[in-house]
Write an enzyme that holds these catalytic residues in place. Structure first.
Site, PDB file in Angstrom:
ATOM      1  N   ASP A  24       0.824  -1.210   0.000  1.00 46.82           N
ATOM      2  CA  ASP A  24       0.000   0.000   0.000  1.00 46.82           C
ATOM      3  C   ASP A  24       0.862   1.265   0.000  1.00 46.82           C
ATOM      4  O   ASP A  24       1.981   1.262   0.503  1.00 46.82           O
ATOM      5  CB  ASP A  24      -0.916  -0.012   1.240  1.00 46.82           C
ATOM      6  N   ASN A  72     -10.848  -2.407  -5.458  1.00 49.37           N
ATOM      7  CA  ASN A  72     -10.060  -1.517  -6.317  1.00 49.37           C
ATOM      8  C   ASN A  72     -10.705  -1.297  -7.694  1.00 49.37           C
ATOM      9  O   ASN A  72     -10.362  -0.341  -8.395  1.00 49.37           O
ATOM     10  CB  ASN A  72      -8.619  -2.026  -6.493  1.00 49.37           C
TER      11      ASN A  72
HETATM   12  C1  IPE Z   1      -5.482  -2.688  -0.314  1.00 45.55           C
HETATM   13  O1  IPE Z   1      -5.079  -1.367  -0.511  1.00 45.55           O
HETATM   14  C2  IPE Z   1      -5.447  -3.430  -1.603  1.00 45.55           C
HETATM   15  C3  IPE Z   1      -4.132  -3.606  -2.188  1.00 45.55           C
HETATM   16  C4  IPE Z   1      -2.989  -3.267  -1.659  1.00 45.55           C
HETATM   17  C5  IPE Z   1      -4.110  -4.255  -3.458  1.00 45.55           C
HETATM   18  P1  IPE Z   1      -6.157  -0.193  -0.651  1.00 45.55           P
HETATM   19  O2  IPE Z   1      -5.392   1.064  -0.742  1.00 45.55           O
HETATM   20  O3  IPE Z   1      -7.096  -0.501  -1.729  1.00 45.55           O
HETATM   21  O4  IPE Z   1      -6.912  -0.309   0.757  1.00 45.55           O
HETATM   22  P2  IPE Z   1      -7.938   0.692   1.452  1.00 45.55           P
HETATM   23  O5  IPE Z   1      -9.089   0.855   0.543  1.00 45.55           O
HETATM   24  O6  IPE Z   1      -7.225   1.975   1.697  1.00 45.55           O
HETATM   25  O7  IPE Z   1      -8.300   0.008   2.728  1.00 45.55           O
HETATM   26  C1  IPE Z   2      -1.453   0.278  -3.360  1.00 42.08           C
HETATM   27  O1  IPE Z   2      -1.253   1.638  -3.394  1.00 42.08           O
HETATM   28  C2  IPE Z   2      -1.646  -0.324  -4.730  1.00 42.08           C
HETATM   29  C3  IPE Z   2      -3.019  -0.754  -5.013  1.00 42.08           C
HETATM   30  C4  IPE Z   2      -4.025  -0.706  -4.195  1.00 42.08           C
HETATM   31  C5  IPE Z   2      -3.274  -1.284  -6.346  1.00 42.08           C
HETATM   32  P1  IPE Z   2      -2.460   2.653  -3.447  1.00 42.08           P
HETATM   33  O2  IPE Z   2      -2.808   2.907  -4.858  1.00 42.08           O
HETATM   34  O3  IPE Z   2      -3.573   2.196  -2.578  1.00 42.08           O
HETATM   35  O4  IPE Z   2      -1.801   3.963  -2.827  1.00 42.08           O
HETATM   36  P2  IPE Z   2      -2.418   4.948  -1.743  1.00 42.08           P
HETATM   37  O5  IPE Z   2      -2.880   4.100  -0.595  1.00 42.08           O
HETATM   38  O6  IPE Z   2      -3.543   5.639  -2.407  1.00 42.08           O
HETATM   39  O7  IPE Z   2      -1.297   5.842  -1.376  1.00 42.08           O
HETATM   40 MG    MG Z   3      -4.020   2.442  -0.628  1.00 38.18          MG
END
Ligand code: IPE
Ligand code: IPE
Ligand code: MG
Length: 251
Positions: A24, A72
């Site tokens: 994340d 996502n």
């Molecule tokens: C969790 O990250 C999913 C992945 C890392 C693929 P998100 O960024 O989507 O999680 P939330 O929505 O902030 O909990």
């Molecule tokens: C994790 O990084 C990757 C995926 C969920 C695909 P994020 O895209 O959630 O990045 P933040 O949490 O918005 O910084």
């Molecule tokens: Mg995230």
């Protein structure tokens, strides 16, 4: 200061067999430098390589990476599209490295919901690496734990109705056989980057007794040393599984 490196301090006899990671913070990493979120995803690939290599070098047998959740799909279309094409190109590019490093690729999640191109690239890499034995790299793609548990329940119900299983089959081990992770050991350690302290629908069943490790580091900044640090933290914990500390020490 000890002259031992972080890696040398790890007790290889107490290595987690399976590490699960919520990757994340890509978006915030990009934003910090005034770039688009997709730039963060692109730079997350290097961290995937680092953590995979570090885990394999140590002798970790399973590494599960949460790459794309069911939730996502609700992101803006251009970001979803960019992530999907990044996944295809990355798997295509990394497959030779996986082969060279004797790493087997697997996937969990609602794979049928991915674009066909992704499914094909994934299938190719999975088939090509299927006999590799050093480590299994599991990609969680379009993965959601509630979805996974529900489809396991549905499958059990169907088999029950067909008379293929009986009341006696409603036990944990039989249920686990219906999960996407069947055959993999439970993760002993779950790492989440970016400072968020939640599970986000990841391996809800499988993480029941996992040690949770949270780091402020954003995913694209993760390097081998960060994995070593997480493992050292894990090794300092007492895993009691409901028992008392005294019981464990007398054992
Ligand atoms: C969790 O990250 C999913 C992945 C890392 C693929 P998100 O960024 O989507 O999680 P939330 O929505 O902030 O909990
Ligand atoms: C994790 O990084 C990757 C995926 C969920 C695909 P994020 O895209 O959630 O990045 P933040 O949490 O918005 O910084
Ligand atoms: Mg995230």
């Amino acid at each position: 200061m000890s002259s031992l490196s972080l890696k040398d301090k790890i007790d290889l006899a107490k290595l987690p067999k399976h590490i699960a990671v919520i990757m994340d913070g890509n978006g915030r990493w990009a934003k910090k430098q005034g770039k688009l979120r997709v730039f963060g995803h692109k730079n997350g690939v290097l961290a995937v390589r680092e953590i995979t290599e570090a885990a394999a070098e140590l002798g970790v047998k399973y590494l599960t990476l949460y790459a794309f959740s069911k939730e996502n799909w609700n992101r803006p279309k251009y970001e979803v599209d960019a992530l999907m094409s990044l996944l295809v190109s990355t798997i295509g590019k990394e497959v030779t490295t996986l082969q060279k490093n004797n790493i087997r690729l697997k996937a969990i999640g609602d794979i049928a919901s991915l674009p066909l191109k992704n499914q094909r690239e994934l299938e190719k890499a999975i088939t090509l690496t299927k006999n590799n034995s050093r480590m299994t790299l599991v990609l969680a793609l379009s993965y959601g734990s509630r979805w996974e548990i529900l489809q396991a329940a549905k499958s059990m119900a169907h088999k029950y109705k067909e008379g293929l299983i009986s009341d006696d089959d409603f036990v944990e081990s039989r249920f686990e056989a219906e999960l996407n992770t069947t055959g993999f050991p439970e993760p002993e350690l779950m790492i989440r980057t970016s400072g968020e302290k939640r599970i986000s629908n990841f391996l809800l069943w499988q993480l029941a007794y996992a040690e949770l490790y949270f780091t402020e580091k954003l995913w694209p900044d993760m390097r081998k040393e960060d994995l070593f640090e997480a493992i050292l933290d894990y090794q300092r914990r007492e895993r009691r599984f409901g028992k008392t500390s005294e019981q464990l020490q007398n054992n």
